[in-house]
Design a protein around this motif. Sequence first.
Motif, short mmCIF file in Angstrom:
data_model
loop_
_atom_site.label_atom_id
_atom_site.label_comp_id
_atom_site.label_asym_id
_atom_site.label_seq_id
_atom_site.Cartn_x
_atom_site.Cartn_y
_atom_site.Cartn_z
N ILE A 12 -41.59 -38.70 14.49
CA ILE A 12 -42.90 -38.27 14.99
C ILE A 12 -43.71 -39.49 15.44
O ILE A 12 -44.35 -39.48 16.49
CB ILE A 12 -43.66 -37.45 13.94
N GLY A 13 -43.65 -40.57 14.65
CA GLY A 13 -44.33 -41.80 15.03
C GLY A 13 -43.80 -42.37 16.33
O GLY A 13 -44.57 -42.85 17.16
N LEU A 14 -42.49 -42.33 16.52
CA LEU A 14 -41.90 -42.81 17.77
C LEU A 14 -42.32 -41.95 18.95
O LEU A 14 -42.55 -42.47 20.05
CB LEU A 14 -40.38 -42.85 17.67
N CYS A 15 -42.43 -40.65 18.74
CA CYS A 15 -42.89 -39.76 19.83
C CYS A 15 -44.33 -40.09 20.23
O CYS A 15 -44.64 -40.16 21.43
CB CYS A 15 -42.77 -38.30 19.40
N PHE A 16 -45.20 -40.27 19.25
CA PHE A 16 -46.58 -40.62 19.56
C PHE A 16 -46.67 -42.00 20.22
O PHE A 16 -47.48 -42.21 21.13
CB PHE A 16 -47.46 -40.59 18.31
N PHE A 17 -45.83 -42.95 19.77
CA PHE A 17 -45.80 -44.28 20.39
C PHE A 17 -45.35 -44.18 21.84
O PHE A 17 -45.93 -44.83 22.72
CB PHE A 17 -44.88 -45.20 19.60
N LEU A 19 -45.59 -41.55 23.84
CA LEU A 19 -46.64 -40.88 24.60
C LEU A 19 -47.79 -41.85 24.92
O LEU A 19 -48.27 -41.91 26.06
CB LEU A 19 -47.17 -39.67 23.83
N ALA A 20 -48.21 -42.63 23.93
CA ALA A 20 -49.29 -43.59 24.16
C ALA A 20 -48.86 -44.66 25.18
O ALA A 20 -49.65 -45.05 26.05
CB ALA A 20 -49.70 -44.25 22.84
N SER A 21 -47.61 -45.10 25.11
CA SER A 21 -47.11 -46.11 26.05
C SER A 21 -47.08 -45.57 27.47
O SER A 21 -47.47 -46.27 28.42
CB SER A 21 -45.72 -46.58 25.65
N VAL A 22 -46.64 -44.34 27.63
CA VAL A 22 -46.59 -43.73 28.97
C VAL A 22 -48.01 -43.56 29.52
O VAL A 22 -48.25 -43.83 30.71
CB VAL A 22 -45.84 -42.38 28.92
N LEU A 23 -48.95 -43.15 28.70
CA LEU A 23 -50.32 -42.99 29.16
C LEU A 23 -50.95 -44.32 29.56
O LEU A 23 -51.67 -44.40 30.56
CB LEU A 23 -51.17 -42.31 28.08
N VAL A 24 -50.68 -45.37 28.80
CA VAL A 24 -51.21 -46.69 29.15
C VAL A 24 -50.60 -47.17 30.46
O VAL A 24 -51.31 -47.70 31.34
CB VAL A 24 -50.96 -47.70 28.01
N LEU A 25 -49.30 -47.00 30.63
CA LEU A 25 -48.67 -47.40 31.89
C LEU A 25 -49.21 -46.58 33.06
O LEU A 25 -49.38 -47.11 34.17
CB LEU A 25 -47.15 -47.26 31.80
N PRO A 46 -61.92 -39.45 32.02
CA PRO A 46 -62.66 -39.87 30.82
C PRO A 46 -62.05 -39.41 29.50
O PRO A 46 -62.25 -40.04 28.48
CB PRO A 46 -64.05 -39.26 31.02
N ARG A 47 -61.27 -38.33 29.51
CA ARG A 47 -60.69 -37.85 28.26
C ARG A 47 -59.37 -38.53 27.91
O ARG A 47 -58.86 -38.36 26.81
CB ARG A 47 -60.47 -36.34 28.34
N MET A 48 -58.81 -39.29 28.84
CA MET A 48 -57.51 -39.90 28.58
C MET A 48 -57.61 -41.08 27.63
O MET A 48 -56.69 -41.30 26.83
CB MET A 48 -56.84 -40.34 29.88
N LEU A 49 -58.67 -41.85 27.68
CA LEU A 49 -58.80 -43.00 26.79
C LEU A 49 -58.88 -42.61 25.31
O LEU A 49 -58.15 -43.16 24.49
CB LEU A 49 -60.00 -43.86 27.20
N PRO A 50 -59.73 -41.65 24.92
CA PRO A 50 -59.74 -41.25 23.51
C PRO A 50 -58.42 -40.59 23.08
O PRO A 50 -57.98 -40.77 21.95
CB PRO A 50 -60.89 -40.26 23.40
N ALA A 53 -55.97 -43.39 22.51
CA ALA A 53 -56.32 -44.07 21.26
C ALA A 53 -55.89 -43.24 20.05
O ALA A 53 -55.37 -43.77 19.06
CB ALA A 53 -57.81 -44.35 21.20
N GLY A 54 -56.10 -41.94 20.12
CA GLY A 54 -55.67 -41.06 19.04
C GLY A 54 -54.16 -41.06 18.86
O GLY A 54 -53.65 -41.06 17.73
N CYS A 55 -53.43 -41.07 19.97
CA CYS A 55 -51.97 -41.14 19.89
C CYS A 55 -51.51 -42.46 19.27
O CYS A 55 -50.56 -42.49 18.49
CB CYS A 55 -51.35 -40.99 21.29
N SER A 56 -52.21 -43.53 19.59
CA SER A 56 -51.86 -44.83 19.02
C SER A 56 -52.11 -44.88 17.52
O SER A 56 -51.29 -45.38 16.75
CB SER A 56 -52.65 -45.94 19.70
N VAL A 57 -53.23 -44.34 17.08
CA VAL A 57 -53.55 -44.31 15.66
C VAL A 57 -52.56 -43.41 14.92
O VAL A 57 -52.06 -43.78 13.84
CB VAL A 57 -55.00 -43.85 15.43
N ALA A 58 -52.26 -42.25 15.49
CA ALA A 58 -51.29 -41.35 14.87
C ALA A 58 -49.91 -42.00 14.80
O ALA A 58 -49.20 -41.86 13.79
CB ALA A 58 -51.22 -40.03 15.64
N SER A 59 -49.55 -42.72 15.84
CA SER A 59 -48.27 -43.42 15.85
C SER A 59 -48.20 -44.43 14.71
O SER A 59 -47.21 -44.47 13.97
CB SER A 59 -48.08 -44.14 17.19
N GLY A 60 -49.23 -45.23 14.55
CA GLY A 60 -49.24 -46.21 13.47
C GLY A 60 -49.17 -45.56 12.11
O GLY A 60 -48.43 -46.00 11.23
#
Length: 96
Positions: A12-17, A19-25, A46-50, A53-60
């Motif tokens: 699950i952490g890898l999936c969130f990581f 997703l966050a990587s794809v959104l940043v790219l 405007p909703r993509m940044l939060p 960030a939520g995906c990154s925190v969930a990933s960690g």
Amino acid sequence: SSDQVSRFWFNIGLCFFSLASVLVLYMAVWVPRVNKCDLDPSVYSPRMLPFTAGCSVASGLFLVIGLWPVYGLFTPGLLTLLWFGSLMSAHFLPSV
């Protein structure tokens, strides 16, 4: 490949990581280069940044839970060290 890793939480952490990587790219490469949009990401989506960030925190969080049986109390420090290392390695990439 330890048997002690909690695979469910780790995956699950890898999936969130991922997703966050794809959104940043998407925000850093695709929109400015391909779509030729010069606006700030907080303006054109405007909703993509939060959400990112939520995906990154969930990933960690999920990666810590998944790796806790292996490294114990060292897990948050090790993941933080890896995060800082990957962040600083971006300085060596050529400007795109």
